[in-house]
Design a protein around this motif. Structure first.
Motif, short mmCIF file in Angstrom:
data_model
loop_
_atom_site.label_atom_id
_atom_site.label_comp_id
_atom_site.label_asym_id
_atom_site.label_seq_id
_atom_site.Cartn_x
_atom_site.Cartn_y
_atom_site.Cartn_z
N ARG A 137 52.40 44.85 67.84
CA ARG A 137 52.33 46.17 67.20
C ARG A 137 53.74 46.63 66.82
O ARG A 137 54.67 46.52 67.61
N ASP A 138 53.90 47.19 65.62
CA ASP A 138 55.20 47.64 65.13
C ASP A 138 55.79 48.76 65.99
O ASP A 138 56.99 48.81 66.20
N ARG A 184 50.01 49.09 62.51
CA ARG A 184 50.39 47.87 61.79
C ARG A 184 51.12 46.95 62.74
O ARG A 184 51.77 47.40 63.68
N GLY A 185 50.99 45.66 62.46
CA GLY A 185 51.66 44.68 63.29
C GLY A 185 51.71 43.33 62.62
O GLY A 185 51.25 43.16 61.49
N THR A 186 52.26 42.36 63.36
CA THR A 186 52.46 41.01 62.86
C THR A 186 51.78 40.01 63.79
O THR A 186 51.91 40.12 65.02
N GLU A 244 46.69 45.51 59.59
CA GLU A 244 46.51 46.90 59.97
C GLU A 244 45.24 46.94 60.81
O GLU A 244 44.26 46.25 60.49
N VAL A 259 48.66 39.97 68.17
CA VAL A 259 49.46 40.65 67.16
C VAL A 259 50.46 41.53 67.89
O VAL A 259 50.16 42.09 68.95
N GLY A 290 52.94 35.31 61.41
CA GLY A 290 53.75 36.11 60.52
C GLY A 290 52.97 37.01 59.59
O GLY A 290 53.56 37.85 58.90
N GLN A 291 51.66 36.86 59.56
CA GLN A 291 50.83 37.68 58.67
C GLN A 291 50.82 39.13 59.15
O GLN A 291 50.77 39.41 60.35
N ARG A 292 50.88 40.06 58.21
CA ARG A 292 50.87 41.48 58.52
C ARG A 292 49.44 42.00 58.49
O ARG A 292 48.68 41.67 57.56
#
Length: 74
Positions: A25-26, A8-10, A53, A23, A49-51
């Motif tokens: 990565r978290d 997941r990331g932003t 996967e 993006v 800012g969109q999340r």
């Protein structure tokens, strides 16, 4: 470098005209290339800012560099 692990990331950068961006990565804050062709077809664009996967694969255009594949908006 391709695998079925989902990350997941932003979205931290997005160029709507060209259909690509990056993006973050978290897990490690690394920025990874993402192209609109890898995003669920229900979406025409991504926004800052969109999340999302995604899975990671090696870029064909830049061997050794990762890219997002099988992208889903969460």
């Amino acid at each position: 470098m391709s695998c079925s692990v989902k990350y997941r990331g932003t979205v931290v950068h997005w160029n709507t005209e060209r259909g690509f961006g990056f993006v973050q990565r978290d897990t490690d804050q690394r920025e990874i290339f993402v192209h609109i062709s890898e995003v669920d077809e229900a979406y025409e664009s991504l926004v800052l800012g969109q999340r999302i996967e995604f899975e990671i694969a090696e870029s064909e255009r830049k061997p050794g560099h990762p890219k997002c594949v099988n992208v889903d908006v969460v």
